[in-house]
Design a protein around this motif. Sequence first.
Motif: not given
Length: 91
Positions: A54-81
């Motif tokens: 999650i942190v690596d994808m954020a550092m590469n410029g991916n958004g929250i919803r994109d990260t959640a979709r690619v990893l198969g997890i919830g967007k609230n989990t990404v935000m909490a991380t």
Amino acid sequence: MASQTIPCKYCKSSDVVRYGTQSGYPRFRCKHCGRTFKTEYIYRAYESGIKEQIVDMAMNGNGIRDTARVLGIGKNTVMATFKKSLPKWSR
């Protein structure tokens, strides 16, 4: 209960015993640190390495919803991380 050859997920100790099941998957308890863990999880966010991805994808410029979709997890989990991984000086 007999000891397993599975190392502890947290302290890497080999002193681990079976500690019942949860959702059909066996749970294990470390006698050294006392923490419980599973080797297989139903929800991907609990697997080891997901928080770092999650942190690596954020550092590469991916958004929250994109990260959640690619990893198969919830967007609230990404935000909490993100909230938990903020440096203490930036709060």
